[in-house]
Write a protein that holds these residues in place. Structure first.
Motif, PDB file in Angstrom:
ATOM      1  N   UNK A  54      42.447  67.003   7.272  1.00  0.00           N
ATOM      2  CA  UNK A  54      41.939  67.123   8.641  1.00  0.00           C
ATOM      3  C   UNK A  54      40.817  66.111   8.811  1.00  0.00           C
ATOM      4  N   UNK A  55      40.866  65.341   9.886  1.00  0.00           N
ATOM      5  CA  UNK A  55      39.920  64.244  10.081  1.00  0.00           C
ATOM      6  C   UNK A  55      38.466  64.725  10.044  1.00  0.00           C
ATOM      7  N   UNK A  56      37.610  63.906   9.407  1.00  0.00           N
ATOM      8  CA  UNK A  56      36.205  64.259   9.238  1.00  0.00           C
ATOM      9  C   UNK A  56      35.363  62.983   9.235  1.00  0.00           C
ATOM     10  N   UNK A  57      34.268  62.991   9.989  1.00  0.00           N
ATOM     11  CA  UNK A  57      33.439  61.787  10.093  1.00  0.00           C
ATOM     12  C   UNK A  57      32.814  61.404   8.761  1.00  0.00           C
ATOM     13  N   UNK A  58      32.371  62.398   7.989  1.00  0.00           N
ATOM     14  CA  UNK A  58      31.663  62.119   6.741  1.00  0.00           C
ATOM     15  C   UNK A  58      32.603  61.722   5.612  1.00  0.00           C
ATOM     16  N   UNK A  59      33.683  62.478   5.410  1.00  0.00           N
ATOM     17  CA  UNK A  59      34.552  62.276   4.254  1.00  0.00           C
ATOM     18  C   UNK A  59      35.839  61.505   4.586  1.00  0.00           C
ATOM     19  N   UNK A  60      36.092  61.206   5.823  1.00  0.00           N
ATOM     20  CA  UNK A  60      37.367  60.619   6.213  1.00  0.00           C
ATOM     21  C   UNK A  60      38.362  61.704   6.541  1.00  0.00           C
ATOM     22  N   UNK A  61      38.618  62.570   5.560  1.00  0.00           N
ATOM     23  CA  UNK A  61      39.422  63.769   5.761  1.00  0.00           C
ATOM     24  C   UNK A  61      38.864  64.897   4.901  1.00  0.00           C
ATOM     25  N   UNK A  62      39.025  66.106   5.368  1.00  0.00           N
ATOM     26  CA  UNK A  62      38.730  67.287   4.567  1.00  0.00           C
ATOM     27  C   UNK A  62      40.044  67.914   4.090  1.00  0.00           C
ATOM     28  N   UNK A  63      39.979  68.554   2.927  1.00  0.00           N
ATOM     29  CA  UNK A  63      41.142  69.279   2.406  1.00  0.00           C
ATOM     30  C   UNK A  63      41.201  70.635   3.091  1.00  0.00           C
ATOM     31  N   UNK A  64      42.267  70.855   3.849  1.00  0.00           N
ATOM     32  CA  UNK A  64      42.430  72.095   4.618  1.00  0.00           C
ATOM     33  C   UNK A  64      43.622  72.877   4.085  1.00  0.00           C
ATOM     34  N   UNK A  65      43.464  74.190   3.982  1.00  0.00           N
ATOM     35  CA  UNK A  65      44.541  75.052   3.488  1.00  0.00           C
ATOM     36  C   UNK A  65      44.828  76.160   4.497  1.00  0.00           C
ATOM     37  N   UNK A  66      46.104  76.334   4.827  1.00  0.00           N
ATOM     38  CA  UNK A  66      46.554  77.469   5.633  1.00  0.00           C
ATOM     39  C   UNK A  66      47.334  78.389   4.697  1.00  0.00           C
ATOM     40  N   UNK A  67      46.934  79.652   4.613  1.00  0.00           N
ATOM     41  CA  UNK A  67      47.453  80.545   3.574  1.00  0.00           C
ATOM     42  C   UNK A  67      48.006  81.824   4.186  1.00  0.00           C
ATOM     43  N   UNK A  68      49.164  82.253   3.653  1.00  0.00           N
ATOM     44  CA  UNK A  68      49.752  83.554   3.951  1.00  0.00           C
ATOM     45  C   UNK A  68      49.609  84.397   2.689  1.00  0.00           C
ATOM     46  N   UNK A  69      49.007  85.565   2.819  1.00  0.00           N
ATOM     47  CA  UNK A  69      48.830  86.458   1.668  1.00  0.00           C
ATOM     48  C   UNK A  69      50.073  87.311   1.443  1.00  0.00           C
ATOM     49  N   UNK A  70      50.254  87.762   0.203  1.00  0.00           N
ATOM     50  CA  UNK A  70      51.327  88.705  -0.087  1.00  0.00           C
ATOM     51  C   UNK A  70      51.032  90.028   0.625  1.00  0.00           C
ATOM     52  N   UNK A  71      52.076  90.791   0.960  1.00  0.00           N
ATOM     53  CA  UNK A  71      51.876  92.017   1.755  1.00  0.00           C
ATOM     54  C   UNK A  71      50.840  92.970   1.175  1.00  0.00           C
ATOM     55  N   UNK A  72      50.843  93.146  -0.148  1.00  0.00           N
ATOM     56  CA  UNK A  72      49.928  94.106  -0.764  1.00  0.00           C
ATOM     57  C   UNK A  72      48.477  93.636  -0.736  1.00  0.00           C
ATOM     58  N   UNK A  73      48.238  92.352  -0.431  1.00  0.00           N
ATOM     59  CA  UNK A  73      46.879  91.798  -0.457  1.00  0.00           C
ATOM     60  C   UNK A  73      46.320  91.510   0.923  1.00  0.00           C
ATOM     61  N   UNK A  74      47.121  91.712   1.956  1.00  0.00           N
ATOM     62  CA  UNK A  74      46.661  91.344   3.303  1.00  0.00           C
ATOM     63  C   UNK A  74      45.459  92.163   3.758  1.00  0.00           C
ATOM     64  N   UNK A  75      45.417  93.436   3.361  1.00  0.00           N
ATOM     65  CA  UNK A  75      44.312  94.285   3.800  1.00  0.00           C
ATOM     66  C   UNK A  75      42.971  93.799   3.264  1.00  0.00           C
ATOM     67  N   UNK A  76      42.993  93.163   2.085  1.00  0.00           N
ATOM     68  CA  UNK A  76      41.748  92.708   1.465  1.00  0.00           C
ATOM     69  C   UNK A  76      41.237  91.402   2.073  1.00  0.00           C
ATOM     70  N   UNK A  77      42.126  90.622   2.692  1.00  0.00           N
ATOM     71  CA  UNK A  77      41.736  89.338   3.262  1.00  0.00           C
ATOM     72  C   UNK A  77      41.389  88.331   2.172  1.00  0.00           C
ATOM     73  N   UNK A  78      40.925  87.167   2.601  1.00  0.00           N
ATOM     74  CA  UNK A  78      40.550  86.109   1.656  1.00  0.00           C
ATOM     75  C   UNK A  78      39.472  85.244   2.283  1.00  0.00           C
ATOM     76  N   UNK A  79      38.442  84.977   1.518  1.00  0.00           N
ATOM     77  CA  UNK A  79      37.394  84.065   1.985  1.00  0.00           C
ATOM     78  C   UNK A  79      37.558  82.726   1.292  1.00  0.00           C
ATOM     79  N   UNK A  80      37.039  81.688   1.907  1.00  0.00           N
ATOM     80  CA  UNK A  80      37.071  80.361   1.299  1.00  0.00           C
ATOM     81  C   UNK A  80      36.262  80.342   0.011  1.00  0.00           C
TER      82      UNK A  80
END
Length: 563
Positions: free
Chosen positions: A474-500
């Motif tokens: 994803x475009x970024x002024x400082x780094x050129x691009x940032x590493x971006x991740x879009x994640x789908x959790x397994x069903x049993x883990x969705x309730x817990x969520x996920x932080x970066x």
């Protein structure tokens, strides 16, 4: 032409029960005499056909098509000129008969997806100046709409020709199914058009020569040791290359049985089919193998041993499980290898225009490093634009001949030495190749580093709680691009969520700091994919990451992430 050649004065050897002199027909006619062999079993629509039945229906339908075409088109076929015909239908017996009937007619085969809206179907029919659409029973509505649209545009000759009424004919006596003694079909004439996915613009029609049909059939038979009587489960779309060039033409050439199951991939049904223990081959894409393993871990593994054993043994019984488009993530490959008692999934790399370049043969499987798509295919001239990492460049016997009606695009796709420029970046280690991704969307340039998005995806998929992931820049002024991740959790883990923060912590032992995601978005449901199971990154990047501070995007600021 040699004036002494009998073709200059002898009558042509043609007829209602005569196939053209083409190697594929000679092979199938000989197989028809082995009446114990089954050619196709269509589980979705209830058709079962021996090779004798298949060839009977192919001849009958070829003759039907010819009679329904206008006289000008018939004359063009007689002169062996390019005549394009669409095939509209899901994978199954109707599609198989239609595909082979066009091959026997000498027309150029142009399959199109049964899931298209009529506007997109019109694009493909118009682009290839098609004269007809051969239509399976399930697609009669779309075929009729396409016929109406094309005729309203002024193409009065365009017509929908049904397939179903012309199949399951009374089988011809074997001694009446003949192959012509005339000259061989011209192998360099156009045989099939496979449209590209259209990720870099409107889909282009990659034209394959007739010789391609023979080459892919014999190549894959040799490479994977396909044998008479082998049973393959076919669940892939047939308007893309893999659906016809790997799981159709080679298995018929081998004398195998193709078992079709269409209508959308069903994980539970597929495991139940595997559990019967009679499959010899299965072909899928990484998404299919992810879904199958997720179901195994979430459902089947929890069954009592007495119930689970049939699934384990069914998977172990399959001689070769094949995977195209890219290497499997290492954790997923390891799980399948363990389940199959040491037999890994056999990966390969190829593309519409150039065919297969790298693959893992069964006899190599235990020597291939993690993440590799194998070594060069025999006879293929493939290299990298730079060593040890660069763009994959290919010359192959089964390369496309041209992009249809687009000489400029054809010329631009080749380098100065005539190699096809794939746009894919790979790394070579010894004899083995590792795909790093598309030069445009899978190579991230961040802070002076060139980073493979696929490498990061493989590591993230190794985390127990991740079901799917897409990594992009994803475009970024400082780094050129940032590493971006879009994640789908397994069903049993969705309730817990996920932080970066947690994601980065869990990746610390497997990824260098500069490869760590600095943007994260959690996705409900599944990542959208095309018909071959590939995530459509170009469309999803602006949707998931319209800006670094967009709602729902977690951002790493150096100490902690913020939402």
């Amino acid at each position: 032409m040699d004036p002494a050649d009998r073709d200059t004065f002898a009558p042509r050897h043609i007829g209602r029960n005569v196939f053209p002199n083409f190697l594929y027909w000679g092979r199938l006619v000989r197989l028809a005499h082995k009446q114990h062999l089954l050619a196709v079993r269509d589980l979705t629509f209830g058709y079962t056909a021996t090779y004798q039945q298949l060839l009977t229906d192919v001849l009958h339908y070829r003759n039907t098509i010819h009679l329904q075409l206008d006289h000008e088109t018939q004359d063009r076929l007689a002169r062996d000129e390019e005549v394009f015909v669409n095939v509209l239908g899901p994978g199954g017996y109707e599609f198989t008969v239609a595909f082979l009937a066009l091959m026997a007619l000498g027309a150029v085969i142009v399959p199109i997806s049964p899931d298209l809206p009529v506007k997109e179907a019109e694009y493909f029919a118009t682009k290839c100046t098609s004269v007809a659409v051969l239509t399976a029973q399930k697609c009669m509505k779309l075929g009729g709409e396409l016929e109406n649209v094309m005729r309203r545009k002024g193409d009065s000759r365009f017509q929908r020709i049904e397939i179903a009424p012309h199949i399951m004919q009374t089988p011809l006596p074997l001694d009446r199914i003949l192959v012509s003694s005339d000259k061989y079909f011209d192998m360099n004439k156009s045989g099939q058009i496979i449209f590209t996915s259209g990720t870099t613009g409107p889909p282009k029609g990659a034209v394959k020569r007739r010789g391609f049909f023979i080459d892919v059939a014999t190549m894959f038979c040799d490479q994977y040791d396909m044998r008479e009587g082998d049973l393959v489960l076919h669940v892939l779309p047939v308007h893309h290359a893999t659906g016809t060039t790997l799981t159709l033409l080679p298995f018929l050439w081998a004398g195998g049985t193709i078992e079709f199951r269409s209508g959308g991939f069903n994980t539970e049904w597929t495991w139940d089919r595997i559990s019967k223990g009679d499959l010899d081959f299965f072909s899928g894409v990484p998404t299919i193998y992810m879904r199958l393993m997720a179901h195994y871990e979430q459902v089947l593994r929890k069954l009592p041993d007495s119930h689970r054993i049939k699934y384990d043994q069914g998977a172990q019984r399959i001689r070769s499980m094949l995977c195209g488009t890219s290497a499997l993530p290492r954790p997923l490959q390891n799980k399948w290898t363990s389940l199959r008692n040491g037999k890994p999934i056999l990966t390969r790399y190829g593309l519409t225009e150039a065919g297969n370049a790298f693959n893992v043969a069964p006899w190599q499987a235990m020597q291939v490093p993690d993440g590799s798509v194998g070594t060069k295919m025999a006879g293929v001239d493939a290299k990298l634009s730079a060593y040890p990492e660069g763009e994959i460049l290919i010359k192959s016997p089964i390369m496309f001949s041209k992009y249809l009606y687009d000489r400029e695009a054809t010329a631009n796709s080749l380098d100065e030495e005539g190699y096809f420029k794939t746009g894919d970046i790979a790394r070579k280690e010894g004899d083995f190749y590792f795909i790093l991704g598309r030069a445009s969307v899978d190579i991230i340039k961040s802070g002076g580093y060139k980073i493979s998005a696929l490498d990061i995806e493989r590591e993230i998929l190794g985390l127990d709680y991740v079901a799917e992931v897409m990594v992009a820049g994803v475009e970024d002024e400082e780094f050129g691009q940032r590493v971006a991740a879009a994640i789908v959790l397994k069903p049993d883990d969705k309730a817990n969520g996920l932080t970066l923060d947690r994601l980065r912590q869990d990746l610390r032992t497997s990824l260098a700091g500069y490869k760590m995601p600095t943007l994260l978005r959690m996705i409900d449901g599944e990542l959208r994919k095309n018909a071959t199971g590939k995530v459509i990154k170009k469309a999803l990047i602006p949707e998931y990451f319209p800006g670094q501070d967009a709602q729902g995007v977690q951002k790493w600021t150096g100490r902690k992430s913020k939402l």
